[in-house]
Design a protein around this motif. Structure first.
Motif, PDB file in Angstrom:
ATOM      1  N   HIS A   1       0.805  -1.222   0.000  1.00 56.35           N
ATOM      2  CA  HIS A   1       0.000   0.000   0.000  1.00 56.35           C
ATOM      3  C   HIS A   1       0.838   1.271   0.000  1.00 56.35           C
ATOM      4  CE1 HIS A   1      -3.843  -1.986   1.851  1.00 56.35           C
ATOM      5  NE2 HIS A   1      -3.495  -2.503   0.684  1.00 56.35           N
ATOM      6  N   TYR A   2       2.162   1.144   0.200  1.00 56.61           N
ATOM      7  CA  TYR A   2       2.982   2.321   0.467  1.00 56.61           C
ATOM      8  C   TYR A   2       4.189   2.416  -0.444  1.00 56.61           C
ATOM      9  CZ  TYR A   2       0.219   2.394   4.722  1.00 56.61           C
ATOM     10  OH  TYR A   2      -0.820   2.427   5.609  1.00 56.61           O
ATOM     11  N   GLY A   3       4.582   3.679  -0.699  1.00 56.94           N
ATOM     12  CA  GLY A   3       5.795   3.916  -1.450  1.00 56.94           C
ATOM     13  C   GLY A   3       7.039   3.708  -0.609  1.00 56.94           C
ATOM     14  N   MET A   4       8.152   3.480  -1.304  1.00 59.51           N
ATOM     15  CA  MET A   4       9.428   3.247  -0.647  1.00 59.51           C
ATOM     16  C   MET A   4      10.504   4.101  -1.297  1.00 59.51           C
ATOM     17  SD  MET A   4       8.799   0.936   1.667  1.00 59.51           S
ATOM     18  CE  MET A   4      10.454   0.360   2.091  1.00 59.51           C
ATOM     19  N   GLY A   5      11.507   4.417  -0.510  1.00 60.10           N
ATOM     20  CA  GLY A   5      12.611   5.205  -1.041  1.00 60.10           C
ATOM     21  C   GLY A   5      13.956   4.639  -0.607  1.00 60.10           C
ATOM     22  N   TRP A   6      14.981   5.038  -1.339  1.00 55.94           N
ATOM     23  CA  TRP A   6      16.362   4.710  -0.976  1.00 55.94           C
ATOM     24  C   TRP A   6      17.131   6.033  -0.815  1.00 55.94           C
ATOM     25  CZ3 TRP A   6      18.407   0.117   0.381  1.00 55.94           C
ATOM     26  CH2 TRP A   6      17.726  -1.051   0.008  1.00 55.94           C
ATOM     27  N   PHE A   7      17.906   6.096   0.239  1.00 55.27           N
ATOM     28  CA  PHE A   7      18.746   7.243   0.515  1.00 55.27           C
ATOM     29  C   PHE A   7      20.152   6.735   0.818  1.00 55.27           C
ATOM     30  CE2 PHE A   7      15.774  10.839   1.052  1.00 55.27           C
ATOM     31  CZ  PHE A   7      14.577  10.150   0.998  1.00 55.27           C
ATOM     32  N   ARG A   8      21.110   7.647   0.816  1.00 52.16           N
ATOM     33  CA  ARG A   8      22.454   7.293   1.246  1.00 52.16           C
ATOM     34  C   ARG A   8      23.067   8.466   1.999  1.00 52.16           C
ATOM     35  NH1 ARG A   8      25.447   7.074  -4.684  1.00 52.16           N
ATOM     36  NH2 ARG A   8      25.527   9.331  -5.062  1.00 52.16           N
ATOM     37  N   GLN A   9      24.032   8.129   2.833  1.00 51.71           N
ATOM     38  CA  GLN A   9      24.718   9.166   3.598  1.00 51.71           C
ATOM     39  C   GLN A   9      26.184   8.799   3.699  1.00 51.71           C
ATOM     40  OE1 GLN A   9      22.980  10.052   7.440  1.00 51.71           O
ATOM     41  NE2 GLN A   9      23.906  12.081   7.437  1.00 51.71           N
ATOM     42  N   ALA A  10      27.015   9.690   3.181  1.00 51.26           N
ATOM     43  CA  ALA A  10      28.467   9.534   3.271  1.00 51.26           C
ATOM     44  C   ALA A  10      28.959  10.300   4.493  1.00 51.26           C
ATOM     45  CB  ALA A  10      29.124  10.053   2.000  1.00 51.26           C
ATOM     46  N   PRO A  11      30.115   9.940   5.024  1.00 48.75           N
ATOM     47  CA  PRO A  11      30.644  10.633   6.201  1.00 48.75           C
ATOM     48  C   PRO A  11      30.754  12.136   5.971  1.00 48.75           C
ATOM     49  CG  PRO A  11      31.898   8.657   5.776  1.00 48.75           C
ATOM     50  CD  PRO A  11      30.978   8.821   4.600  1.00 48.75           C
ATOM     51  N   GLY A  12      30.213  12.895   6.908  1.00 50.51           N
ATOM     52  CA  GLY A  12      30.296  14.343   6.826  1.00 50.51           C
ATOM     53  C   GLY A  12      29.319  14.989   5.866  1.00 50.51           C
ATOM     54  N   LYS A  13      28.445  14.187   5.281  1.00 51.45           N
ATOM     55  CA  LYS A  13      27.473  14.740   4.319  1.00 51.45           C
ATOM     56  C   LYS A  13      26.049  14.494   4.792  1.00 51.45           C
ATOM     57  CE  LYS A  13      30.348  14.437   0.202  1.00 51.45           C
ATOM     58  NZ  LYS A  13      30.394  14.043  -1.228  1.00 51.45           N
ATOM     59  N   GLU A  14      25.125  15.233   4.223  1.00 54.66           N
ATOM     60  CA  GLU A  14      23.726  15.056   4.551  1.00 54.66           C
ATOM     61  C   GLU A  14      23.182  13.808   3.848  1.00 54.66           C
ATOM     62  OE1 GLU A  14      22.412  19.713   5.233  1.00 54.66           O
ATOM     63  OE2 GLU A  14      21.554  18.566   3.588  1.00 54.66           O
ATOM     64  N   ARG A  15      22.075  13.325   4.400  1.00 52.97           N
ATOM     65  CA  ARG A  15      21.414  12.193   3.780  1.00 52.97           C
ATOM     66  C   ARG A  15      20.877  12.617   2.408  1.00 52.97           C
ATOM     67  NH1 ARG A  15      18.218   8.082   7.559  1.00 52.97           N
ATOM     68  NH2 ARG A  15      20.241   8.366   8.567  1.00 52.97           N
ATOM     69  N   GLU A  16      21.128  11.798   1.414  1.00 49.83           N
ATOM     70  CA  GLU A  16      20.851  12.148   0.022  1.00 49.83           C
ATOM     71  C   GLU A  16      19.825  11.200  -0.583  1.00 49.83           C
ATOM     72  OE1 GLU A  16      23.446  12.318  -4.183  1.00 49.83           O
ATOM     73  OE2 GLU A  16      24.215  11.269  -2.419  1.00 49.83           O
ATOM     74  N   PHE A  17      18.825  11.752  -1.244  1.00 49.91           N
ATOM     75  CA  PHE A  17      17.844  10.945  -1.948  1.00 49.91           C
ATOM     76  C   PHE A  17      18.497  10.228  -3.131  1.00 49.91           C
ATOM     77  CE2 PHE A  17      13.937   9.679  -3.850  1.00 49.91           C
ATOM     78  CZ  PHE A  17      14.060   9.908  -5.217  1.00 49.91           C
ATOM     79  N   ILE A  18      18.139   8.944  -3.300  1.00 43.50           N
ATOM     80  CA  ILE A  18      18.655   8.159  -4.415  1.00 43.50           C
ATOM     81  C   ILE A  18      17.536   7.771  -5.368  1.00 43.50           C
ATOM     82  CG2 ILE A  18      19.745   5.974  -5.065  1.00 43.50           C
ATOM     83  CD1 ILE A  18      21.593   8.043  -3.841  1.00 43.50           C
ATOM     84  N   ALA A  19      16.499   7.162  -4.847  1.00 41.93           N
ATOM     85  CA  ALA A  19      15.425   6.662  -5.704  1.00 41.93           C
ATOM     86  C   ALA A  19      14.178   6.422  -4.878  1.00 41.93           C
ATOM     87  CB  ALA A  19      15.849   5.363  -6.389  1.00 41.93           C
ATOM     88  N   SER A  20      13.042   6.436  -5.563  1.00 40.86           N
ATOM     89  CA  SER A  20      11.789   6.088  -4.902  1.00 40.86           C
ATOM     90  C   SER A  20      10.934   5.270  -5.859  1.00 40.86           C
ATOM     91  CB  SER A  20      11.042   7.331  -4.423  1.00 40.86           C
ATOM     92  OG  SER A  20      10.616   8.098  -5.540  1.00 40.86           O
ATOM     93  N   ILE A  21       9.980   4.572  -5.273  1.00 41.44           N
ATOM     94  CA  ILE A  21       9.075   3.743  -6.070  1.00 41.44           C
ATOM     95  C   ILE A  21       7.710   3.776  -5.404  1.00 41.44           C
ATOM     96  CG2 ILE A  21       9.761   1.630  -4.832  1.00 41.44           C
ATOM     97  CD1 ILE A  21       9.486   0.167  -7.575  1.00 41.44           C
ATOM     98  N   ASN A  22       6.671   3.876  -6.207  1.00 44.24           N
ATOM     99  CA  ASN A  22       5.342   3.972  -5.618  1.00 44.24           C
ATOM    100  C   ASN A  22       4.835   2.580  -5.219  1.00 44.24           C
ATOM    101  OD1 ASN A  22       4.586   2.951  -8.177  1.00 44.24           O
ATOM    102  ND2 ASN A  22       2.575   3.938  -7.981  1.00 44.24           N
ATOM    103  N   TRP A  23       3.650   2.522  -4.671  1.00 47.34           N
ATOM    104  CA  TRP A  23       3.130   1.297  -4.080  1.00 47.34           C
ATOM    105  C   TRP A  23       3.021   0.146  -5.079  1.00 47.34           C
ATOM    106  CZ3 TRP A  23      -1.520  -0.508  -6.039  1.00 47.34           C
ATOM    107  CH2 TRP A  23      -2.226   0.399  -6.848  1.00 47.34           C
ATOM    108  N   SER A  24       2.727   0.477  -6.340  1.00 53.11           N
ATOM    109  CA  SER A  24       2.530  -0.574  -7.340  1.00 53.11           C
ATOM    110  C   SER A  24       3.810  -0.919  -8.085  1.00 53.11           C
ATOM    111  CB  SER A  24       1.462  -0.142  -8.335  1.00 53.11           C
ATOM    112  OG  SER A  24       1.924   0.960  -9.094  1.00 53.11           O
ATOM    113  N   GLY A  25       4.811  -0.048  -7.969  1.00 50.56           N
ATOM    114  CA  GLY A  25       6.046  -0.271  -8.709  1.00 50.56           C
ATOM    115  C   GLY A  25       6.069   0.363 -10.081  1.00 50.56           C
ATOM    116  N   VAL A  26       4.979   1.020 -10.441  1.00 51.98           N
ATOM    117  CA  VAL A  26       4.877   1.605 -11.787  1.00 51.98           C
ATOM    118  C   VAL A  26       5.639   2.927 -11.883  1.00 51.98           C
ATOM    119  CG1 VAL A  26       3.265   2.611 -13.436  1.00 51.98           C
ATOM    120  CG2 VAL A  26       2.711   0.447 -12.311  1.00 51.98           C
TER     121      VAL A  26
END
Length: 127
Positions: free
Chosen positions: A31-56
């Motif tokens: 029912h819910y969307g998902m996201g991927w983030f990453r964080q390198a040392p000394g840096k802010e958390r960075e958006f990488i990718a997201s996908i909605n509930w159905s994957g479309v």
């Protein structure tokens, strides 16, 4: 209680590939969307990718577009991040996150738009 558990990180040479997985439990995953983030040392958390509930619907940061692919298997309650042509600058802790809006578009780039987070998995790319 919602839980997200990432796996699949590791050490890889530049140009190599890894597939991250994020197993979800505690609510109706499909029912819910998902996201991927990453964080390198000394840096802010960075958006990488997201996908909605159905994957479309998927969304990518410019820095990974064409190299990373996000997908999900709702039958397995798992979201994936396939990473190819990895670069040393991709080195970071990678986190999966779940939003809290049923059947949303999944086009969320900001960490504040996600309710649930995993503990992360380390990806290290050597040159």
């Amino acid at each position: 209680q919602v839980q997200l558990v990432e796996s699949g990180g590791g050490l890889v040479q530049a140009g190599g590939s890894l597939r991250l997985s994020c197993a979800a439990s505690g609510r109706t995953f499909s029912h819910y969307g998902m996201g991927w983030f990453r964080q390198a040392p000394g840096k802010e958390r960075e958006f990488i990718a997201s996908i909605n509930w159905s994957g479309v619907i998927t969304l990518y940061a410019d820095s990974v577009k064409g190299r990373f692919t996000v997908s999900r298997d709702n039958a397995k309650n798992t979201v994936y991040l396939q990473m190819s042509n990895l670069k040393p600058e991709d080195t970071a802790v990678y986190y999966c996150a779940g939003d809290n809006v049923k059947f949303s578009s999944g086009r969320y780039r900001g960490p504040e738009e996600y309710e649930y987070w995993g503990l992360g998995t380390q990806v290290t790319v050597s040159s």
